[in-house]
Scaffold this motif. Structure first.
Motif, PDB file in Angstrom:
ATOM      1  N   GLY A  21       0.812  -1.210   0.000  1.00  0.00           N
ATOM      2  CA  GLY A  21       0.000   0.000   0.000  1.00  0.00           C
ATOM      3  C   GLY A  21       0.846   1.261   0.000  1.00  0.00           C
ATOM      4  N   LEU A  22       1.925   1.260   0.791  1.00  0.00           N
ATOM      5  CA  LEU A  22       2.838   2.404   0.797  1.00  0.00           C
ATOM      6  C   LEU A  22       3.429   2.632  -0.589  1.00  0.00           C
ATOM      7  CD1 LEU A  22       4.763   1.599   4.108  1.00  0.00           C
ATOM      8  CD2 LEU A  22       3.243   3.556   3.755  1.00  0.00           C
ATOM      9  N   LEU A  23       3.832   1.538  -1.224  1.00  0.00           N
ATOM     10  CA  LEU A  23       4.447   1.644  -2.551  1.00  0.00           C
ATOM     11  C   LEU A  23       3.441   2.115  -3.593  1.00  0.00           C
ATOM     12  CD1 LEU A  23       6.541  -1.619  -2.284  1.00  0.00           C
ATOM     13  CD2 LEU A  23       7.463   0.708  -2.356  1.00  0.00           C
ATOM     14  N   ASP A  24       2.222   1.606  -3.530  1.00  0.00           N
ATOM     15  CA  ASP A  24       1.203   2.043  -4.481  1.00  0.00           C
ATOM     16  C   ASP A  24       0.888   3.527  -4.312  1.00  0.00           C
ATOM     17  OD1 ASP A  24       0.946  -0.378  -5.805  1.00  0.00           O
ATOM     18  OD2 ASP A  24      -0.714  -1.081  -4.552  1.00  0.00           O
ATOM     19  N   GLU A  25       0.892   3.998  -3.078  1.00  0.00           N
ATOM     20  CA  GLU A  25       0.664   5.423  -2.847  1.00  0.00           C
ATOM     21  C   GLU A  25       1.794   6.254  -3.442  1.00  0.00           C
ATOM     22  OE1 GLU A  25       0.233   5.753   1.363  1.00  0.00           O
ATOM     23  OE2 GLU A  25      -1.655   4.614   1.415  1.00  0.00           O
ATOM     24  N   ALA A  26       3.029   5.770  -3.301  1.00  0.00           N
ATOM     25  CA  ALA A  26       4.165   6.490  -3.883  1.00  0.00           C
ATOM     26  C   ALA A  26       4.095   6.475  -5.408  1.00  0.00           C
ATOM     27  CB  ALA A  26       5.476   5.875  -3.395  1.00  0.00           C
ATOM     28  N   ILE A  27       3.727   5.328  -5.964  1.00  0.00           N
ATOM     29  CA  ILE A  27       3.628   5.205  -7.423  1.00  0.00           C
ATOM     30  C   ILE A  27       2.564   6.161  -7.972  1.00  0.00           C
ATOM     31  CG2 ILE A  27       3.001   3.623  -9.295  1.00  0.00           C
ATOM     32  CD1 ILE A  27       4.148   1.355  -7.441  1.00  0.00           C
ATOM     33  N   ALA A  28       1.498   6.347  -7.223  1.00  0.00           N
ATOM     34  CA  ALA A  28       0.395   7.201  -7.681  1.00  0.00           C
ATOM     35  C   ALA A  28       0.671   8.689  -7.474  1.00  0.00           C
ATOM     36  CB  ALA A  28      -0.891   6.809  -6.949  1.00  0.00           C
ATOM     37  N   GLU A  29       1.732   9.035  -6.771  1.00  0.00           N
ATOM     38  CA  GLU A  29       2.008  10.438  -6.462  1.00  0.00           C
ATOM     39  C   GLU A  29       2.572  11.163  -7.690  1.00  0.00           C
ATOM     40  OE1 GLU A  29       2.308  13.905  -5.603  1.00  0.00           O
ATOM     41  OE2 GLU A  29       1.471  12.701  -3.955  1.00  0.00           O
ATOM     42  N   PRO A  30       1.870  12.151  -8.229  1.00  0.00           N
ATOM     43  CA  PRO A  30       2.346  12.851  -9.443  1.00  0.00           C
ATOM     44  C   PRO A  30       3.676  13.569  -9.254  1.00  0.00           C
ATOM     45  CG  PRO A  30       0.017  13.300  -9.013  1.00  0.00           C
ATOM     46  CD  PRO A  30       0.547  12.610  -7.800  1.00  0.00           C
ATOM     47  N   ASN A  31       3.993  13.959  -8.036  1.00  0.00           N
ATOM     48  CA  ASN A  31       5.202  14.739  -7.799  1.00  0.00           C
ATOM     49  C   ASN A  31       6.446  13.885  -7.584  1.00  0.00           C
ATOM     50  OD1 ASN A  31       4.226  17.670  -7.627  1.00  0.00           O
ATOM     51  ND2 ASN A  31       2.785  16.587  -6.285  1.00  0.00           N
ATOM     52  N   LEU A  32       6.287  12.572  -7.548  1.00  0.00           N
ATOM     53  CA  LEU A  32       7.448  11.685  -7.484  1.00  0.00           C
ATOM     54  C   LEU A  32       7.827  11.329  -8.916  1.00  0.00           C
ATOM     55  CD1 LEU A  32       9.374  10.071  -5.597  1.00  0.00           C
ATOM     56  CD2 LEU A  32       7.827   8.115  -5.914  1.00  0.00           C
ATOM     57  N   PRO A  33       9.025  11.700  -9.371  1.00  0.00           N
ATOM     58  CA  PRO A  33       9.385  11.445 -10.768  1.00  0.00           C
ATOM     59  C   PRO A  33       9.671   9.969 -11.022  1.00  0.00           C
ATOM     60  CG  PRO A  33      11.264  12.343  -9.592  1.00  0.00           C
ATOM     61  CD  PRO A  33      10.104  12.391  -8.626  1.00  0.00           C
ATOM     62  N   TRP A  34       9.514   9.550 -12.279  1.00  0.00           N
ATOM     63  CA  TRP A  34       9.851   8.175 -12.653  1.00  0.00           C
ATOM     64  C   TRP A  34      11.341   7.921 -12.489  1.00  0.00           C
ATOM     65  CZ3 TRP A  34       8.181   3.518 -13.083  1.00  0.00           C
ATOM     66  CH2 TRP A  34       8.910   2.560 -13.790  1.00  0.00           C
ATOM     67  N   ASN A  35      12.135   8.920 -12.823  1.00  0.00           N
ATOM     68  CA  ASN A  35      13.589   8.819 -12.684  1.00  0.00           C
ATOM     69  C   ASN A  35      14.140  10.198 -12.392  1.00  0.00           C
ATOM     70  OD1 ASN A  35      12.919   8.900 -15.860  1.00  0.00           O
ATOM     71  ND2 ASN A  35      14.793  10.082 -15.472  1.00  0.00           N
ATOM     72  N   LEU A  36      15.376  10.253 -11.950  1.00  0.00           N
ATOM     73  CA  LEU A  36      16.034  11.534 -11.748  1.00  0.00           C
ATOM     74  C   LEU A  36      16.555  12.050 -13.084  1.00  0.00           C
ATOM     75  CD1 LEU A  36      18.155  10.853  -8.540  1.00  0.00           C
ATOM     76  CD2 LEU A  36      15.933  11.968  -8.693  1.00  0.00           C
ATOM     77  N   PRO A  37      16.411  13.319 -13.354  1.00  0.00           N
ATOM     78  CA  PRO A  37      17.009  13.878 -14.577  1.00  0.00           C
ATOM     79  C   PRO A  37      18.523  13.679 -14.564  1.00  0.00           C
ATOM     80  CG  PRO A  37      15.491  15.435 -13.554  1.00  0.00           C
ATOM     81  CD  PRO A  37      15.682  14.326 -12.572  1.00  0.00           C
ATOM     82  N   ASP A  38      19.098  13.506 -15.732  1.00  0.00           N
ATOM     83  CA  ASP A  38      20.544  13.296 -15.815  1.00  0.00           C
ATOM     84  C   ASP A  38      21.316  14.412 -15.128  1.00  0.00           C
ATOM     85  OD1 ASP A  38      20.030  11.009 -17.189  1.00  0.00           O
ATOM     86  OD2 ASP A  38      20.662  11.754 -19.156  1.00  0.00           O
ATOM     87  N   ALA A  39      20.810  15.626 -15.220  1.00  0.00           N
ATOM     88  CA  ALA A  39      21.501  16.769 -14.622  1.00  0.00           C
ATOM     89  C   ALA A  39      21.551  16.687 -13.102  1.00  0.00           C
ATOM     90  CB  ALA A  39      20.815  18.070 -15.050  1.00  0.00           C
ATOM     91  N   ASP A  40      20.657  15.878 -12.508  1.00  0.00           N
ATOM     92  CA  ASP A  40      20.608  15.774 -11.044  1.00  0.00           C
ATOM     93  C   ASP A  40      21.438  14.608 -10.503  1.00  0.00           C
ATOM     94  OD1 ASP A  40      18.926  17.902 -11.055  1.00  0.00           O
ATOM     95  OD2 ASP A  40      17.125  16.802 -10.456  1.00  0.00           O
ATOM     96  N   LEU A  41      21.929  13.738 -11.373  1.00  0.00           N
ATOM     97  CA  LEU A  41      22.567  12.512 -10.892  1.00  0.00           C
ATOM     98  C   LEU A  41      23.824  12.794 -10.077  1.00  0.00           C
ATOM     99  CD1 LEU A  41      22.154  10.100 -13.932  1.00  0.00           C
ATOM    100  CD2 LEU A  41      20.926  10.070 -11.759  1.00  0.00           C
ATOM    101  N   ALA A  42      24.624  13.778 -10.493  1.00  0.00           N
ATOM    102  CA  ALA A  42      25.872  14.037  -9.784  1.00  0.00           C
ATOM    103  C   ALA A  42      25.620  14.426  -8.335  1.00  0.00           C
ATOM    104  CB  ALA A  42      26.667  15.131 -10.496  1.00  0.00           C
ATOM    105  N   THR A  43      24.513  15.124  -8.102  1.00  0.00           N
ATOM    106  CA  THR A  43      24.211  15.585  -6.744  1.00  0.00           C
ATOM    107  C   THR A  43      23.245  14.671  -6.016  1.00  0.00           C
ATOM    108  OG1 THR A  43      24.524  17.878  -7.444  1.00  0.00           O
ATOM    109  CG2 THR A  43      23.302  17.519  -5.402  1.00  0.00           C
TER     110      THR A  43
END
Length: 656
Positions: free
Chosen positions: A217-239
């Protein structure tokens, strides 16, 4: 103002050189959450009064992610993979040898003093001592995550989008802690709010089904959250490499469902029938039946991952070789499991920056044979073309007709050091190749024997660890490391196993071969036609398990947990083996001395391979009498002092 009676962990802001290394490394987390004046209590109002303080709490949650190399999770510096068949510990002081190999572990002594069971159910000193970080339990991180989830709405200088994203990240972290706990104990108490240090745990132990439903249930709630990105942008990986994403959430969901669909829990018979049986009767350590739909749920979770990944441009992908060569395959595999910010890793843990940063495991105890690879593991790696290894027929020949270490699965050379002709260890030059034979020169760990007691020094993660500050001659790479809690290769293998369990062998083989092709292996059903993998479900599952140990061994105890979840009792009881390699002269006589380029002799090419049963100073109690094995070892005991508090805990079967 509501006072907190526990300390959440000190934060030291580490700017400068550590800024590039990822979200947890930027904020060095110690024993107190906020630096404060002496005598001043930290309170929730302060923590949630500013975004920066709340972020410290989120980083503290990340610091609670599991790593097998973090001292607070090791067994007195012992590594849990040493309980599997791929490693055997020769360390003189770890709990692996003192308590598990001897069979002396009991419920009463499993969490007392320096002794630790496989995983701490509760911190030493109980809930009142949750700030004790020396032996971190499940609940330290659970409490921090729930504290953030319950209170982040109060932070005045955060946007709603930031609050939603941080909450989703905390939910994914929280779900990983329930996965950790399920793998060791089964069903757990459901903690859905931030409990206080002076309180007794309010909830008793839940059924396995309810525990799994809570985490999913916790994971499904996170998956459904629009503000959680599918992945980090490449520009953010270093940080920000290491922050949770939707991809992390779906991956953890598949990993969790995969574990609980396995025979340990998904079975018509409980894994252990010894007393006490309270947890069995309450369905806390199994579902009470077998249902193929549990495997179908794994299939659905994997398909959800791949569909969402495709919809997001196929961001997550295997790290592929830059050239179809042994070196190319090795480099790609190493980057996949070890390098930060690669697009294969779904959940990466940063418990240190470099392998030489001080921590007992594996950097220090590696030298003492704490994570020594076995011959059994070496034999699991196929030949380079993908055929099953059959080199046993060359053992004992003088000299061996074939070099058993040439033309093997490239992952073998990234996993352990072997006597392969022309294999150059990183610290050696072109004129000084590896000398793994008895009497040969192998000084990388400052000792002729300590790091290779069974013939094969572990290479995975430690690489050429052996710099002067560690007592050896070697050098260590300066690339920041990650511990791969979950990566895409495992999703493919989870998917393959679930498809095989649901009777879809052909589809399962596609997933299995995807992983194998990354290192140049031929399709398994083509290269091993005698196994009838397109029709034989049992053989296919065995091969998936073997592929898992070649790909994932020594990563977050994957082999140990595989042996537990699939009830591989025969593999727990079998006598493990090592290998001695002997250099031979032209007459077939053993030459037990080092080779030097100044000797005028060509590098040796004649070898004898001798397999032997491991004994050493830490033999396992089942080796002399396999009947002493008990299935109680499949799960860990719960602390009797917690059970005696009468808030609803039950003991696991077989532990009295």
């Amino acid at each position: 103002m509501k006072k907190l009676k526990y300390i959440i962990g000190a934060v030291i802001i580490a700017f400068g050189a550590s800024m590039f290394s990822g979200c947890v490394d930027q904020i060095k987390v110690g024993d107190g959450f906020l630096e404060k004046a002496e005598g001043e209590d930290v309170d929730e109002d302060l923590i949630f009064s500013r975004k920066v303080y709340t972020e410290y709490l989120l980083w503290q949650c990340y610091e609670g992610l599991y790593s097998p190399f973090k001292n607070c999770y090791t067994l007195n510096a012992g590594l849990m993979e040493g309980l599997s068949d791929i490693m055997h510990s020769e360390l003189g002081w770890d709990d692996i040898g003192r308590m598990f190999y001897t069979g002396n572990l009991t419920a009463a002594n499993a969490n007392a003093g320096w002794v630790q069971s496989r995983f701490a159910f509760i911190s030493q000193g109980g809930i009142q001592n949750m700030s004790n970080q020396s032996k971190r339990s499940i609940w330290n991180c659970v409490r921090d995550c729930e504290l953030l989830i319950d209170n982040i709405h109060r932070v005045p200088d955060m946007t709603d989008a930031e609050k939603a994203r941080y909450t989703a990240e905390a939910k994914v972290i929280l779900a990983t802690k329930y996965l950790d706990g399920i793998r060791h104990f089964g069903g757990l108490p459901i903690v859905d709010h931030a409990f206080k240090g002076e309180d007794q745990m309010e909830e008793g132990r839940s059924s396995l089904e309810k525990t799994v439903a809570f985490a999913v249930g916790l994971l499904d709630e996170a998956i459904a959250e629009p503000n959680l990105p599918w992945n980090l942008p490449d520009a953010d990986l270093a940080t920000w490499a290491g922050r949770m994403t939707k991809g992390s959430a779906v991956g953890v969901k598949a990993k969790l469902l995969h574990y609980v669909a396995s025979p340990i829990f998904n079975n018509d018979t409980p894994y252990c029938t010894e007393q006490p049986q309270d947890a069995v009767d309450a369905r806390q350590v199994w579902y009470g039946n077998y249902d193929v739909q549990r495997w179908q749920a794994v299939v659905a979770a994997c398909e959800q991952f791949f569909q969402m990944n495709d919809a997001n441009g196929g961001y997550y992908k295997l790290v592929e070789a830059s050239s179809p060569t042994e070196d190319g395959y090795r480099s790609a595999y190493r980057k996949a499991y070890r390098a930060r910010g690669n697009k294969e890793t779904l959940v990466e843990v940063h418990d240190r920056v470099y392998m030489t940063d001080w921590d007992q495991s594996p950097a220090n105890v590696w030298h003492s044979g704490a994570c020594a690879a076995t011959l059994d593991w070496m034999e699991m790696f196929p030949w380079a073309d993908g055929k099953e290894y059959d080199g046993q027929k060359y053992y004992g020949q003088k000299p061996a007709e074939k070099d058993i270490f040439t033309d093997r699965d490239p992952r073998l050379y990234e996993t352990m050091v072997v006597q392969k002709r022309n294999l150059k260890y990183q610290i050696y030059g072109e004129d000084n190749p590896i000398q793994m034979w008895v009497g040969g020169e192998f000084k990388v760990c400052g000792s002729d024997w300590a790091c290779k007691p069974w013939g094969f020094p572990t290479y995975k993660y430690v690489l050429d660890l052996g710099s002067d500050d560690q007592g050896g001659q070697g050098t260590i790479d300066d690339e920041p490391i990650q511990v791969a809690y979950l990566r895409l290769a495992e999703i493919y293998l989870i998917y393959a196993e679930a498809l095989a369990e649901t009777g879809k062998n052909a589809e399962a083989l596609k997933q299995l071969n995807t992983v194998r092709r990354r290192v140049g292996l031929g399709d398994i059903e083509v290269m091993n036609r005698n196994l009838n993998l397109t029709t034989d479900k049992n053989n296919l599952i065995k091969e998936i398990m073997r592929e898992r140990v070649c790909e994932l061994g020594f990563e977050c105890e994957n082999r140990f947990h595989d042996m537990n979840r699939r009830l591989m009792v025969d593999d727990f009881k079998k006598q493990l083996r090592g290998m001695r390699v002997y250099r031979l002269d032209e007459q077939g006589n053993r030459v037990e001395k080092a080779w030097s380029k100044d000797s005028g002799e060509p590098f040796p090419t004649n070898f004898e391979y001798e397999a032997y049963d491991i004994q050493g100073s830490n033999p396992r109690f089942v080796w002399s009498n396999p009947d002493r094995w008990s299935n109680k070892w499949i799960l860990a005991p719960l602390p009797p002092e917690e059970i005696n508090k009468n808030y609803g805990l039950t003991q696991n079967p077989g532990w009295n």
